[in-house]
Design an enzyme around this catalytic site. Structure first.
Site, PDB file in Angstrom:
ATOM      1  N   ASP A 296      21.895  13.019  12.924  1.00 59.71           N
ATOM      2  CA  ASP A 296      21.828  12.951  11.463  1.00 59.71           C
ATOM      3  C   ASP A 296      22.810  11.894  10.943  1.00 59.71           C
ATOM      4  O   ASP A 296      22.488  11.111  10.053  1.00 59.71           O
ATOM      5  CB  ASP A 296      22.143  14.326  10.863  1.00 59.71           C
ATOM      6  CG  ASP A 296      21.900  14.357   9.368  1.00 59.71           C
ATOM      7  OD1 ASP A 296      20.779  14.024   8.952  1.00 59.71           O
ATOM      8  OD2 ASP A 296      22.829  14.701   8.617  1.00 59.71           O
ATOM      9  N   MET A 325       2.031  16.580  -5.969  1.00 61.44           N
ATOM     10  CA  MET A 325       2.766  15.637  -5.121  1.00 61.44           C
ATOM     11  C   MET A 325       3.475  14.583  -5.968  1.00 61.44           C
ATOM     12  O   MET A 325       4.674  14.344  -5.815  1.00 61.44           O
ATOM     13  CB  MET A 325       1.804  14.982  -4.115  1.00 61.44           C
ATOM     14  CG  MET A 325       2.465  13.985  -3.183  1.00 61.44           C
ATOM     15  SD  MET A 325       3.841  14.638  -2.223  1.00 61.44           S
ATOM     16  CE  MET A 325       3.062  15.028  -0.677  1.00 61.44           C
ATOM     17  N   VAL A 401      -1.973   8.507  -4.955  1.00 58.79           N
ATOM     18  CA  VAL A 401      -3.291   8.975  -5.398  1.00 58.79           C
ATOM     19  C   VAL A 401      -4.006   9.653  -4.228  1.00 58.79           C
ATOM     20  O   VAL A 401      -3.455   9.788  -3.139  1.00 58.79           O
ATOM     21  CB  VAL A 401      -4.138   7.813  -6.004  1.00 58.79           C
ATOM     22  CG1 VAL A 401      -3.417   7.184  -7.190  1.00 58.79           C
ATOM     23  CG2 VAL A 401      -4.472   6.747  -4.959  1.00 58.79           C
ATOM     24  N   LYS A 408      -7.289   4.144  -2.819  1.00 58.40           N
ATOM     25  CA  LYS A 408      -5.916   3.642  -2.674  1.00 58.40           C
ATOM     26  C   LYS A 408      -5.888   2.109  -2.748  1.00 58.40           C
ATOM     27  O   LYS A 408      -5.043   1.527  -3.427  1.00 58.40           O
ATOM     28  CB  LYS A 408      -5.302   4.125  -1.352  1.00 58.40           C
ATOM     29  CG  LYS A 408      -4.785   5.565  -1.404  1.00 58.40           C
ATOM     30  CD  LYS A 408      -4.044   5.937  -0.132  1.00 58.40           C
ATOM     31  CE  LYS A 408      -3.551   7.372  -0.136  1.00 58.40           C
ATOM     32  NZ  LYS A 408      -2.420   7.623  -1.037  1.00 58.40           N
ATOM     33  N   SER A 430      -0.732   9.843   4.587  1.00 58.42           N
ATOM     34  CA  SER A 430      -0.404  10.525   5.845  1.00 58.42           C
ATOM     35  C   SER A 430      -1.285  10.055   6.998  1.00 58.42           C
ATOM     36  O   SER A 430      -0.959  10.280   8.156  1.00 58.42           O
ATOM     37  CB  SER A 430      -0.532  12.042   5.670  1.00 58.42           C
ATOM     38  OG  SER A 430      -1.807  12.363   5.174  1.00 58.42           O
ATOM     39  N   HIS A 451       5.806   7.951   3.401  1.00 61.15           N
ATOM     40  CA  HIS A 451       5.133   9.237   3.597  1.00 61.15           C
ATOM     41  C   HIS A 451       6.080  10.398   3.295  1.00 61.15           C
ATOM     42  O   HIS A 451       6.972  10.700   4.078  1.00 61.15           O
ATOM     43  CB  HIS A 451       4.600   9.305   5.040  1.00 61.15           C
ATOM     44  CG  HIS A 451       3.895  10.583   5.374  1.00 61.15           C
ATOM     45  ND1 HIS A 451       3.748  11.025   6.673  1.00 61.15           N
ATOM     46  CD2 HIS A 451       3.301  11.527   4.590  1.00 61.15           C
ATOM     47  CE1 HIS A 451       3.096  12.172   6.663  1.00 61.15           C
ATOM     48  NE2 HIS A 451       2.818  12.491   5.415  1.00 61.15           N
ATOM     49  N   ASN A 454       5.315  17.741   2.045  1.00 60.35           N
ATOM     50  CA  ASN A 454       5.174  18.769   1.015  1.00 60.35           C
ATOM     51  C   ASN A 454       5.874  20.065   1.411  1.00 60.35           C
ATOM     52  O   ASN A 454       5.719  20.477   2.553  1.00 60.35           O
ATOM     53  CB  ASN A 454       3.666  19.030   0.802  1.00 60.35           C
ATOM     54  CG  ASN A 454       3.335  19.324  -0.641  1.00 60.35           C
ATOM     55  OD1 ASN A 454       4.203  19.311  -1.504  1.00 60.35           O
ATOM     56  ND2 ASN A 454       2.081  19.617  -0.900  1.00 60.35           N
ATOM     57  N   ASN A 501       2.143  12.739  12.363  1.00 60.58           N
ATOM     58  CA  ASN A 501       0.794  13.253  12.624  1.00 60.58           C
ATOM     59  C   ASN A 501       0.285  12.851  14.004  1.00 60.58           C
ATOM     60  O   ASN A 501      -0.461  13.589  14.633  1.00 60.58           O
ATOM     61  CB  ASN A 501      -0.174  12.788  11.530  1.00 60.58           C
ATOM     62  CG  ASN A 501      -0.027  13.628  10.280  1.00 60.58           C
ATOM     63  OD1 ASN A 501       0.205  14.836  10.361  1.00 60.58           O
ATOM     64  ND2 ASN A 501      -0.125  13.006   9.119  1.00 60.58           N
ATOM     65  N   TYR A 661      13.120  17.564  11.130  1.00 62.12           N
ATOM     66  CA  TYR A 661      13.009  17.509   9.665  1.00 62.12           C
ATOM     67  C   TYR A 661      11.571  17.521   9.163  1.00 62.12           C
ATOM     68  O   TYR A 661      11.286  18.044   8.099  1.00 62.12           O
ATOM     69  CB  TYR A 661      13.695  16.246   9.130  1.00 62.12           C
ATOM     70  CG  TYR A 661      15.203  16.321   9.068  1.00 62.12           C
ATOM     71  CD1 TYR A 661      15.882  17.538   9.136  1.00 62.12           C
ATOM     72  CD2 TYR A 661      15.963  15.165   8.924  1.00 62.12           C
ATOM     73  CE1 TYR A 661      17.262  17.591   9.074  1.00 62.12           C
ATOM     74  CE2 TYR A 661      17.354  15.212   8.852  1.00 62.12           C
ATOM     75  CZ  TYR A 661      17.996  16.424   8.927  1.00 62.12           C
ATOM     76  OH  TYR A 661      19.357  16.474   8.851  1.00 62.12           O
TER      77      TYR A 661
END
EC number: 4.2.1.17
Length: 723
Positions: A296, A325, A401, A408, A430, A451, A454, A501, A661
């Site tokens: 960190d 968001m 959006v 986009k 994402s 990115h 949520n 992802n 995280y």
């Protein structure tokens, strides 16, 4: 001058009253190895000083002492048990020397007085602070416990119950709290602090304050009856077992240490503390949690470097696309002092975004973290708009959006025509490749991915995605802005799914294959949560993410990495998607959901899922815990290593912090690379090879095979520090 060293000095300030001041040439005072040795020599000089009547401990910084130097921990913990025990005996002898001075002592505190700093001042007879004082023992958060006498002195100063609460929770007490529980003897205004401390010390010298009685209490056994002792420690153990669980042994060990030491005087109780500290220090949990702290610090260092390199600071920002968001991003920016224009084409979306920001601010207000005046100011710094007017003043644009490449691209191209040539534009996406979106821009060098996760206000990570045309200046400015928002920014290179992802979907792939082979998803969830330590098992996580979202992302990943992530046929995610079981968002996924009294979704197992899964799963088969963990984790670990091998992510430190995280990877395991070091790379390679027939996701990357052959590890260089 009685004594002088690089990080502390001792001088006589009044007739017979000496002041020991911590004065490191660095920005904060730490109790590092060198300072401890200087403190030992300073105390010897004080003992030999003629006419000494009293001692004040002070600091020349805004914080008294922020703690021990954690960068030295892993080196210390790598020593043998005997060497570590010997060093702790030396450290404890210093604080005993301070406590045993033949004169009254007082600590004069301001700002952070944490860890070793708190243990140091517990060895003085009195403690006085100003309103900025924050004092406590955060060691259990690092997988260890106080080892400089904190488990011995704190219970004798404030009582066993309060001490166990402070130590097991790793709490830092505000000045008023510390005064209430007796950790501070007085709290005064900053400008009166020094004089008040002198006055208090003079009263003790003149025997108007019984400092010797206080000292006797600290060096004697705890005054608890057998019944009180049984009740206190039984209740504390129950609470700690419930909160910390089996994966975090430090809080429970601290309670046991206090309990075992309660009937002994100081020196014997310190022996008990030392024994337990050594055991914790040698644990994998401590290595992982200390490693995470160091990682960190490394990430914060990179962000500071970026901020220094950026030619422009972000003074104003804009968010395109409101809703939950967009509102969350706007709130976070405004909260941290960067005014934001929130633009949308629909008034209801703007209303939703402002409602989200208001809701989050009201929560802070109700918890006393901001006042009404501050709340109004933050809310006023978010400007909702249906038009681009004023957007030219923004330094950074965050496009948020709908997750659709055409939409986009159109929005990005449109906003570029309304802003200056040096405005940085980012996309909160994402799954959509940054290089693809950059094609819609005239200035792709000013563009990158940003990115957010949520809920934005709670998730510390922001993935910053560098496209092939993105300039260093753009990256530096966006990293600096993310850090200004209070986030941990990690820079990754563009690829399908980016880093988070990309490594998550092989994990889901392992899950789908286990279901295909007849595993019970509720058992998989239980094992991955309770045994491995994830906050949610894969089925529950898919329900929270949304089966529709996962289905879309899975298709993107299959297209990007057909060899490893391409599917041979339908799987569980397809089956649920086709049955419109989208998870929490519509009340039915792997689990069924109802809303509880607090308005939160509560999951239950419902047999209605079984026929949905029937045609993508074989007959039920029982898998042992280890097989489930290995089949789930090997694909993710392999993909993480491939990302490092391909340069998608720069370092093991950044990868491990991103996993903790961004995905909730169990902190006590320290991230994938720390976990590999812990298991042993050669052992992991051998274990993974047993599953190679399951397909490409289970094939070990060449990097691991090479490292295993050479006996290398990822964090070998972090084992520094010496006694």
């Amino acid at each position: 001058m009685i004594y002088q060293a690089e990080t502390l000095q001792v001088k006589e300030v009044q007739d017979g009253i000496a002041e020991l001041s911590f004065c490191s040439p660095k920005s904060v005072n730490k109790l590092d190895l060198a300072t401890l040795e200087s403190l030992d020599k300073a105390l010897d000089a004080l003992k030999a000083h003629q006419g000494l009547k009293g001692l004040m401990l002070t600091s020349d910084k805004d914080a008294f002492i922020v703690g021990a130097d954690i960068t030295e921990f892993l080196g210390l913990f790598a020593k043998t048990d005997a060497e570590l025990d010997q060093w702790l005996q030396f450290a404890n002898s210093i604080f005993n020397k301070l406590e045993d001075l033949p004169v009254p002592t007082i600590s004069v505190l301001k700002g952070h007085t944490l860890g070793g700093g708190c243990e140091c001042v517990l060895a003085t007879d009195m403690r006085i602070g100003d309103k900025t004082t924050s004092i406590g023992l955060p060691e259990t958060k690092l997988g260890i416990m106080p080892g400089f006498g904190g488990c011995v002195r704190l219970p004798r100063v404030i009582g066993a119950d309060s001490a166990m609460e402070v130590i097991t929770q790793g709490k830092a007490c505000r000045a008023d709290e510390a005064l209430k529980i007796g950790l501070l003897d007085a709290v005064v205004d900053s400008d009166a602090l020094y004089e008040s401390a002198l006055k208090t010390l003079t009263s003790a010298i003149n025997e108007k304050l019984d400092w010797q009685a206080r000292r006797k209490q600290k060096t004697s056994p705890l005054t608890l009856s057998k019944l009180e002792s049984m009740m206190s420690f039984t209740m504390a153990k129950g609470l700690v077992a419930q909160k910390a669980g089996p994966h975090y042994p430090a809080p429970m060990t601290a309670v046991i240490t206090i309990e075992e030491g309660a009937r002994f005087a100081r020196n014997e109780a310190l022996d008990i503390e030392r024994k337990h500290f050594v055991k914790l220090a040698k644990s994998e949990e401590a290595k992982s949690l200390v490693g995470l702290f160091l990682n960190d610090q490394y990430i914060k260092g990179l962000a500071k470097k970026s901020a220094k390199s950026a030619s422009k600071d972000t003074q104003r920002a804009a968010v395109l696309g409101a809703g939950i968001m967009g509102g969350g991003i706007a709130y976070q920016s405004a909260l941290k002092g960067v005014p934001v224009l929130m633009k949308d084409i629909a008034q209801p979306s703007l209303d939703l975004g402002m409602t989200e920001a208001s809701k989050l601010l009201n929560k802070r207000l109700s918890r006393g973290r901001i006042d009404g005046f501050k709340m109004a100011g933050i809310l006023a710094s978010i400007t909702p708009s249906l038009h681009y007017t004023g957007i030219e003043e923004s330094d950074v644009i965050v496009e948020a959006v709908v997750e659709n490449p055409k939409v986009k691209a159109a929005v990005l191209s449109e906003v570029e025509s309304h802003v200056g040539e040096d405005t940085v534009i980012t996309s909160n996406t994402s799954t959509i490749p940054i290089n693809l979106l950059a094609k819609s821009l005239k200035r792709p060098e000013n563009f990158c991915g940003m990115h957010f996760f949520n809920p934005v206000h709670r998730m510390p990570l922001v993935e910053i995605i560098r496209g092939e045309h993105t300039s260093d200046e753009t990256i530096n400015r966006v990293v600096a802005y993310a850090a200004k928002m209070g986030k941990s920014p990690i820079v990754v290179n563009d690829c399908p799914g980016f880093f988070v992802n990309r490594v998550l979907f092989p994990y889901f792939g392992g899950f789908s294959m286990l279901l295909r082979d007849g595993a019970d998803f509720t058992k998989i969830d239980k094992i991955m949560e309770r045994k491995f330590g994830w906050p949610m098992g894969p089925a529950y996580l898919l329900d929270v993410v949304g089966i529709d979202t996962a289905h879309h992302a899975q298709a993107v990943m299959a297209q990007g990495f057909p060899e490893r992530m391409g599917k041979q046929g339908r799987d569980a995610i397809d089956a649920l998607f086709e049955a419109s079981k989208y998870g929490q968002k519509n009340g039915s996924g792997f689990y069924s959901y109802t809303i509880d009294r607090k308005g939160k979704p509560k999951k239950t197992f419902s047999e209605e899922i079984l026929p949905v899964l029937a045609d993508v799963c074989t007959d039920k088969q029982d898998f042992d815990d280890q097989t489930i963990i290995q089949r789930m984790m090997i694909p993710m670990i392999n993909e993480v290593v491939l990302c490092l091998q391909e340069g998608i992510i720069a370092t093991p430190q950044e990868a491990d912090m991103t996993l903790v995280y961004g995905l909730g990877f169990p902190p006590f395991r320290g991230g994938v690379f720390r976990y590999l070091d812990s298991v042993g790379i050669a052992e992991f390679v051998a274990m993974a090879k047993q599953y190679s027939e399951l397909g490409a996701m289970y094939q070990v990357p060449q990097m691991l095979i090479d490292m295993a052959a050479k006996g290398e590890s990822f964090y070998g260089a972090q084992q520094q520090g010496s006694i």
